[in-house]
Write a protein that holds these residues in place. Structure first.
Motif, PDB file in Angstrom:
ATOM      1  N   GLU A  23       0.833  -1.202   0.000  1.00 30.10           N
ATOM      2  CA  GLU A  23       0.000   0.000   0.000  1.00 30.10           C
ATOM      3  C   GLU A  23       0.877   1.265   0.000  1.00 30.10           C
ATOM      4  N   ALA A  24       1.951   1.247   0.767  1.00 31.84           N
ATOM      5  CA  ALA A  24       2.848   2.411   0.816  1.00 31.84           C
ATOM      6  C   ALA A  24       3.537   2.620  -0.530  1.00 31.84           C
ATOM      7  N   HIS A  25       3.923   1.519  -1.199  1.00 28.86           N
ATOM      8  CA  HIS A  25       4.496   1.644  -2.547  1.00 28.86           C
ATOM      9  C   HIS A  25       3.459   2.281  -3.474  1.00 28.86           C
ATOM     10  N   TYR A  26       2.223   1.768  -3.408  1.00 33.97           N
ATOM     11  CA  TYR A  26       1.171   2.293  -4.285  1.00 33.97           C
ATOM     12  C   TYR A  26       0.955   3.790  -4.044  1.00 33.97           C
ATOM     13  N   LEU A  27       0.823   4.195  -2.787  1.00 31.13           N
ATOM     14  CA  LEU A  27       0.530   5.603  -2.484  1.00 31.13           C
ATOM     15  C   LEU A  27       1.665   6.519  -2.941  1.00 31.13           C
ATOM     16  N   ALA A  28       2.895   6.045  -2.847  1.00 30.10           N
ATOM     17  CA  ALA A  28       4.039   6.851  -3.303  1.00 30.10           C
ATOM     18  C   ALA A  28       4.008   7.020  -4.820  1.00 30.10           C
ATOM     19  N   TRP A  29       3.711   5.923  -5.544  1.00 32.38           N
ATOM     20  CA  TRP A  29       3.587   6.043  -7.020  1.00 32.38           C
ATOM     21  C   TRP A  29       2.407   6.947  -7.384  1.00 32.38           C
ATOM     22  N   GLN A  30       1.293   6.822  -6.644  1.00 31.74           N
ATOM     23  CA  GLN A  30       0.113   7.628  -6.961  1.00 31.74           C
ATOM     24  C   GLN A  30       0.430   9.119  -6.783  1.00 31.74           C
ATOM     25  N   ARG A  31       1.159   9.428  -5.719  1.00 28.31           N
ATOM     26  CA  ARG A  31       1.515  10.830  -5.467  1.00 28.31           C
ATOM     27  C   ARG A  31       2.395  11.365  -6.605  1.00 28.31           C
ATOM     28  N   ALA A  33       2.578  10.198  -9.686  1.00 25.97           N
ATOM     29  CA  ALA A  33       1.776  10.264 -10.916  1.00 25.97           C
ATOM     30  C   ALA A  33       0.895  11.507 -10.909  1.00 25.97           C
ATOM     31  N   ASP A  34       0.263  11.803  -9.789  1.00 26.27           N
ATOM     32  CA  ASP A  34      -0.605  12.986  -9.682  1.00 26.27           C
ATOM     33  C   ASP A  34       0.211  14.255  -9.914  1.00 26.27           C
ATOM     34  N   GLU A  35       1.379  14.318  -9.299  1.00 24.90           N
ATOM     35  CA  GLU A  35       2.217  15.523  -9.451  1.00 24.90           C
ATOM     36  C   GLU A  35       2.688  15.700 -10.888  1.00 24.90           C
ATOM     37  N   GLU A  36       2.889  14.579 -11.575  1.00 16.90           N
ATOM     38  CA  GLU A  36       3.417  14.634 -12.950  1.00 16.90           C
ATOM     39  C   GLU A  36       2.313  14.592 -14.003  1.00 16.90           C
ATOM     40  N   GLY A  37       1.057  14.537 -13.565  1.00 17.84           N
ATOM     41  CA  GLY A  37      -0.066  14.493 -14.502  1.00 17.84           C
ATOM     42  C   GLY A  37      -0.131  13.198 -15.300  1.00 17.84           C
ATOM     43  N   LEU A  38       0.332  12.104 -14.696  1.00 15.95           N
ATOM     44  CA  LEU A  38       0.300  10.810 -15.378  1.00 15.95           C
ATOM     45  C   LEU A  38      -0.946  10.040 -14.941  1.00 15.95           C
ATOM     46  N   ASP A  73      15.645  11.094 -11.271  1.00 13.08           N
ATOM     47  CA  ASP A  73      15.035  12.033 -10.314  1.00 13.08           C
ATOM     48  C   ASP A  73      13.655  11.546  -9.879  1.00 13.08           C
ATOM     49  N   LEU A  74      12.879  11.063 -10.855  1.00  9.55           N
ATOM     50  CA  LEU A  74      11.522  10.591 -10.546  1.00  9.55           C
ATOM     51  C   LEU A  74      11.573   9.387  -9.596  1.00  9.55           C
ATOM     52  N   MET A  75      12.515   8.476  -9.855  1.00  9.41           N
ATOM     53  CA  MET A  75      12.647   7.292  -8.991  1.00  9.41           C
ATOM     54  C   MET A  75      13.087   7.691  -7.586  1.00  9.41           C
ATOM     55  N   GLU A  76      13.984   8.661  -7.537  1.00  9.63           N
ATOM     56  CA  GLU A  76      14.488   9.122  -6.236  1.00  9.63           C
ATOM     57  C   GLU A  76      13.343   9.758  -5.442  1.00  9.63           C
ATOM     58  N   ARG A  77      12.496  10.516  -6.147  1.00 11.40           N
ATOM     59  CA  ARG A  77      11.365  11.185  -5.489  1.00 11.40           C
ATOM     60  C   ARG A  77      10.363  10.158  -4.966  1.00 11.40           C
ATOM     61  N   LYS A  78      10.050   9.171  -5.827  1.00  9.93           N
ATOM     62  CA  LYS A  78       9.108   8.128  -5.382  1.00  9.93           C
ATOM     63  C   LYS A  78       9.651   7.428  -4.139  1.00  9.93           C
ATOM     64  N   ASN A  79      10.949   7.135  -4.157  1.00 14.15           N
ATOM     65  CA  ASN A  79      11.528   6.424  -3.012  1.00 14.15           C
ATOM     66  C   ASN A  79      11.501   7.292  -1.755  1.00 14.15           C
ATOM     67  N   ARG A  80      11.692   8.605  -1.953  1.00 15.31           N
ATOM     68  CA  ARG A  80      11.624   9.516  -0.798  1.00 15.31           C
ATOM     69  C   ARG A  80      10.213   9.493  -0.212  1.00 15.31           C
ATOM     70  N   TYR A  81       9.194   9.557  -1.063  1.00 21.40           N
ATOM     71  CA  TYR A  81       7.806   9.515  -0.570  1.00 21.40           C
ATOM     72  C   TYR A  81       7.551   8.200   0.171  1.00 21.40           C
TER      73      TYR A  81
END
Ligand code: BG6
Ligand code: MG
Length: 218
Positions: A23-31, A33-38, A73-81
């Motif tokens: 669930e935490a992986h999912y929420l980080a990707w969702q955040r 994706a939302d920020e990047e308009g994906l 950068d995107l991967m680093e951001r997702k991992n930070r979230y």
């Protein structure tokens, strides 16, 4: 699986099998994706289960050409979230997970954690269960992530157990495919549409029955 040869080791996936971090992986990707308009949602996330961070991003970008430094950068951001979310809500063992690991050890089976996650060591430390396993193969161990068989073969070799005598416990379609390709006996945790390719399936770890899973198959 080699017919007639008993199971000698159990290879546990981490996210979605031992712990509730999916669930935490999912929420980080969702955040992200939302920020990047994906376009992304919970249903789309099912396909990401078990995939490496880089492969998950590739699925999320759906063919959009993005240069390598920006991908990093995107991967680093997702991992930070993801890591930040674990500070607010530490990972928990899934119901039945601890009992499954203990049952395997009681039966004299070797045990390993086999996960695509490069955070495996951190998560095991937070859960306080690192010492329970004979071996850990994580996302840094081999170049080819699941669904390639390499990670399971790596763990079997480290345990010195033939892969045909290993029982893999997996919640992801990619993980089930990897374990089958490796030649292991595979138990799927989750719905038929996700892990139906496994030799045997349980709805959750709470239902997982080691004795039924290791029973010799005709
Ligand atoms: C898998 C998860 O275990 O690890 C995936 O099922 C995740 O959701 C993958 O993307 C890689 O994890 P990490 O921690 O290296 O980003
Ligand atoms: Mg998993």
């Amino acid at each position: 699986m080699e017919p007639g040869r008993p199971v000698a080791a159990v290879l546990f996936d981490l996210d979605g099998v031992l712990t509730d971090t999916s669930e935490a992986h999912y929420l980080a990707w969702q955040r992200l994706a939302d920020e990047e308009g994906l376009s992304f949602d919970r249903a789309a996330n099912e396909a990401l289960r078990g995939l490496s961070r880089a492969e998950s991003l590739a699925v999320l970008l759906a063919g959009h050409p993005v240069p390598a430094p920006q991908r990093a950068d995107l991967m680093e951001r997702k991992n930070r979230y993801y890591r930040e979310s674990l500070e607010h809500r530490p990972p928990r063992l899934l119901p039945g997970a601890q009992a499954a690991v203990e049952a395997a050890a009681r039966r004299g089976l070797r045990t390993a954690v086999v996960s695509s996650s490069r955070n495996t060591g951190h998560i095991l430390a937070l859960l306080g269960i690192a010492e329970r396993f004979d071996h850990v193969s994580d996302g840094r161990a081999v170049p080819n992530a699941k669904p390639a068989p390499d990670l399971f073969l790596h763990a079997a070799a480290a345990l010195r157990v033939p892969i045909g005598r290993c029982l893999v416990v997996e919640d992801a379609a990619s993980g089930v495919a990897a374990a089958l390709a490796a030649g292991a006996r595979v138990v799927g945790i989750g719905p038929e549409e996700r892990v139906g390719a496994a030799h045997q399936r349980f709805d959750s770890m709470a239902e997982f029955d080691l004795e039924a899973a290791v029973k010799p198959k005709l």
